[in-house]
Design an enzyme around this catalytic site. Structure first.
Site, PDB file in Angstrom:
ATOM      1  N   ASP A  66      -9.843 -17.381 -15.636  1.00 40.37           N
ATOM      2  CA  ASP A  66     -10.658 -17.809 -14.506  1.00 40.37           C
ATOM      3  C   ASP A  66     -11.753 -18.782 -14.959  1.00 40.37           C
ATOM      4  OD1 ASP A  66     -11.272 -17.266 -11.625  1.00 40.37           O
ATOM      5  OD2 ASP A  66     -13.186 -16.598 -12.453  1.00 40.37           O
ATOM      6  N   HIS A 106      -4.414 -17.599  -4.510  1.00 38.49           N
ATOM      7  CA  HIS A 106      -5.319 -16.724  -3.755  1.00 38.49           C
ATOM      8  C   HIS A 106      -6.572 -17.447  -3.258  1.00 38.49           C
ATOM      9  CE1 HIS A 106      -6.678 -16.899  -7.865  1.00 38.49           C
ATOM     10  NE2 HIS A 106      -7.866 -16.467  -7.487  1.00 38.49           N
ATOM     11  N   ASP A 107      -6.839 -18.636  -3.792  1.00 41.74           N
ATOM     12  CA  ASP A 107      -8.035 -19.397  -3.395  1.00 41.74           C
ATOM     13  C   ASP A 107      -7.735 -20.516  -2.404  1.00 41.74           C
ATOM     14  OD1 ASP A 107     -10.006 -18.052  -4.815  1.00 41.74           O
ATOM     15  OD2 ASP A 107      -9.690 -19.218  -6.639  1.00 41.74           O
ATOM     16  N   ASP A 126      -5.354 -11.487 -15.215  1.00 39.91           N
ATOM     17  CA  ASP A 126      -6.481 -12.402 -15.044  1.00 39.91           C
ATOM     18  C   ASP A 126      -7.550 -12.076 -16.078  1.00 39.91           C
ATOM     19  OD1 ASP A 126      -7.644 -14.481 -13.222  1.00 39.91           O
ATOM     20  OD2 ASP A 126      -6.248 -13.553 -11.830  1.00 39.91           O
ATOM     21  N   GLU A 171      -7.740 -21.774 -15.499  1.00 42.95           N
ATOM     22  CA  GLU A 171      -8.131 -22.384 -14.224  1.00 42.95           C
ATOM     23  C   GLU A 171      -9.208 -23.404 -14.585  1.00 42.95           C
ATOM     24  OE1 GLU A 171      -9.961 -21.091  -9.879  1.00 42.95           O
ATOM     25  OE2 GLU A 171     -10.752 -20.196 -11.707  1.00 42.95           O
ATOM     26  N   ASP A 221       0.858  -1.201   0.000  1.00 47.04           N
ATOM     27  CA  ASP A 221       0.000   0.000   0.000  1.00 47.04           C
ATOM     28  C   ASP A 221       0.888   1.243   0.000  1.00 47.04           C
ATOM     29  OD1 ASP A 221      -1.914   1.966   0.451  1.00 47.04           O
ATOM     30  OD2 ASP A 221      -2.037   1.554   2.605  1.00 47.04           O
ATOM     31  N   ASP A 277      -1.752  -1.437  -3.877  1.00 44.86           N
ATOM     32  CA  ASP A 277      -2.069  -0.726  -5.119  1.00 44.86           C
ATOM     33  C   ASP A 277      -0.973  -0.937  -6.162  1.00 44.86           C
ATOM     34  OD1 ASP A 277       0.007   1.216  -4.284  1.00 44.86           O
ATOM     35  OD2 ASP A 277      -1.520   1.897  -2.858  1.00 44.86           O
TER      36      ASP A 277
END
Length: 564
Positions: free
Chosen positions: A204, A333-334, A102, A258, A25, A33
């Protein structure tokens, strides 16, 4: 010579995945960011990685942390501006890094212009961009949703007295790929990013894009399991080939899908080069190994076995032995942090576990994907209070169990190991406040173990750190092309403590020994009885090669030998 020894940048590259909300950040709003990533490019380059996969940074209302896109050609203001993105891309190119974004095109946000129009009337030109079921036809056939409180993928929408389809959240309506105009719009958006200089897409839930628009009842052969049904739509491969022909073939880019619901038997339909579809995909066999059958987010009660782990990787390697290419990953991330899931994150075994798992990914055939923080051995945070969780998936499932009067404590215990939020805590940069991620309170809590050496600054200055081992191991892979393209052969398949295999290309051969156990092991490999083995890298100083195929293996030990 191996059939798939055709040198390609995306086969030889090492991928580093960044979850932008949690990386760095710079504005003090507690959210990572794009400028934060720019600030850290020299660090990323120093790791030896080649490709950054960036989780979604497009305009989004953030119902599912950016996987609900409201504008495919704009940047989420929370992350910065398109100018910031251009600076990032330039900075990456200057350092020889490639960028993979993505692509989320199974669904959009319900705040996308297309959907806002689509729900206005049944005659609207955008109506057919989404899947609608008129209420006068009765209740639509059952479809399951990942993120719906009722598990129902049909949402009633009053303005047109119809239901719309959403495999994920109610704010993520599924796009209707059966409409050629919609496909054209998506291909144009992809070209927009490629023309900017982006080097590829991670796609995705890409096998879900094709639907049978007669919306039949779930066929009996799927036995109530919707995921493989979703991944087997009638026109899926036609669409992927069209995407390749119209967009991908025109650029030197990489694609990775994915692919939940895609098994060994269908793998080459996606990645056999002759089919002109994708380069590789993420299968979910490993991600399901410690889960309870069809319950994607529930941990199984008994401990997974190393023989099961080996079997999964050996079978998938066999599929791609002659055609196609695989991808290697242990988390993202999952899914929870790899050292907490596949190793042992206790103080005793954390270092060896983290480095052993790095060794595994970097010595297998297939492009290796590392999630930010894996290079310093970040661990699961294991929240014990629902108030600390941010993920729509955990929050919705908690509400479902609460509504049913279920066991909430046992649910929270499960989430300590299973929750996606374990992988989303801020990057641990140094010993300052909030681990150097932000000057203010982060959007999600920082793991306190950043104060115990699990941070970049502490590990930079320590030659024997997890971070510096990672750099060494990446370099080892780059210096030995056999570790990229060589044939894989499993040794000691029934051993429940050690994963042993060789990689061979022409006359060059390497032996990799990896302990997945807290116990010591004497390992005898009959095949290597008369073979000399030269140690190239190990995460433990103890002498391991005794003689004539006999090895002493310590807990979570990793060794890479060159065979002579």
């Amino acid at each position: 010579m191996e059939n798939n020894f055709k040198r390609t940048w995306w086969k030889e590259g090492v991928v580093y995945q960044i979850y932008p909300r949690s990386f760095q950040d710079t504005t003090g709003n507690g959210i990572g960011d794009i400028k934060g990533i720019i600030q850290r490019l020299d660090y990323i380059k120093s790791l030896g990685v080649d490709i950054i996969w960036l989780n979604p940074v497009y305009e989004s209302p953030n119902d599912d942390n950016g996987y609900d896109i409201s504008d495919y050609r704009n940047i989420m203001s929370e992350f910065g501006t398109m100018e910031d993105f251009d600076v990032l891309l330039t900075g990456m190119k200057e350092r020889g890094l490639k960028l993979v974004m993505d692509l989320v095109v199974n669904h959009s946000s319900d705040e996308h212009f297309w959907f806002k129009e689509s729900r206005k009337s049944r005659e609207n030109p955008y109506r057919d961009y989404y899947h609608w079921w008129p209420a006068e036809k009765g209740t639509p056939p059952e479809r399951w949703s990942y993120f719906d409180i009722e598990g129902n993928a049909w949402k009633y929408d009053k303005p047109t007295d119809s239901y719309y389809l959403h495999y994920f959240s109610v704010k993520q309506p599924d796009l209707k790929w059966e409409n050629s105009k919609l496909r054209e719009e998506i291909y144009e958006a992809m070209s927009f990013w490629f023309d900017k200089g982006v080097d590829g897409f991670r796609m995705d839930v890409i096998p879900f894009i094709s639907k049978d628009t007669t919306y039949p009842e779930l066929p009996e052969k799927y036995n109530g399991n919707f995921i493989p049904f979703y991944a087997n739509g009638p026109s899926l491969h036609e669409y992927l080939h069209e995407m390749y022909t119209q967009v991908l073939s025109k650029y030197d880019v990489m694609t990775v899908g994915e692919a939940p619901g895609v098994g060994l038997e269908d793998a080459l339909k996606f990645v056999n080069e002759d089919r002109e579809e994708l380069n590789m995909f993420f299968h979910f066999d490993l991600m399901s190994l410690d889960r309870d059958g069809d319950e994607v987010f529930k941990m199984r009660k008994d401990k997974w076995k190393l023989t099961e782990f080996k079997k999964i990787h050996t079978e998938w390697d066999t599929v791609f032995a002659e055609k196609g290419w695989g991808s290697m990953y242990l988390n993202n991330h999952d899914f929870p942090r790899s050292v907490s899931r596949w190793g042992d994150d206790s103080k005793t075994h954390w270092y060896n576990s983290a480095t052993m798992l790095q060794t595994f990914l970097l010595t297998m055939r297939g492009t290796p994907y590392f999630y930010y923080g894996e290079e310093i051995g970040m661990t699961n945070i294991r929240f014990s209070d629902i108030a600390d969780y941010k993920d729509i998936n955990t929050l919705n499932r908690y509400e479902i169990i609460q509504n049913e009067g279920g066991d909430l404590q046992s649910f929270i215990e499960n989430e300590k190991d299973a929750s996606r939020d374990n992988a989303r805590t801020p990057m641990q940069w140094d010993m300052t406040k909030n681990a150097g991620f932000s000057s203010e309170k982060p959007w999600i809590q920082v793991n306190n173990n950043y104060q115990e050496g699990i941070n970049v600054a502490s590990q930079e200055s320590d030659k024997g750190s997890v971070l510096n081992y990672f750099r060494e191991m990446v370099q080892l892979r780059k210096n030995h092309i056999t570790l990229v393209y060589g044939r894989y052969r499993l040794l000691a398949p029934d051993n429940e403590k050690v994963y042993a295999y060789t990689r061979t290309l022409e006359k060059e051969s390497y032996l990799i020994l990896l302990s997945f156990s807290k116990e010591r092991e004497m390992l005898f490999l009959e095949e290597l009885e008369n073979t000399q083995a030269k140690l190239l890298l190990s995460n433990d100083d103890a002498v391991s090669h005794v003689k004539d195929g006999l090895f002493k293996v310590r807990p979570y030990h990793a060794m890479v030998y060159k065979l002579e």
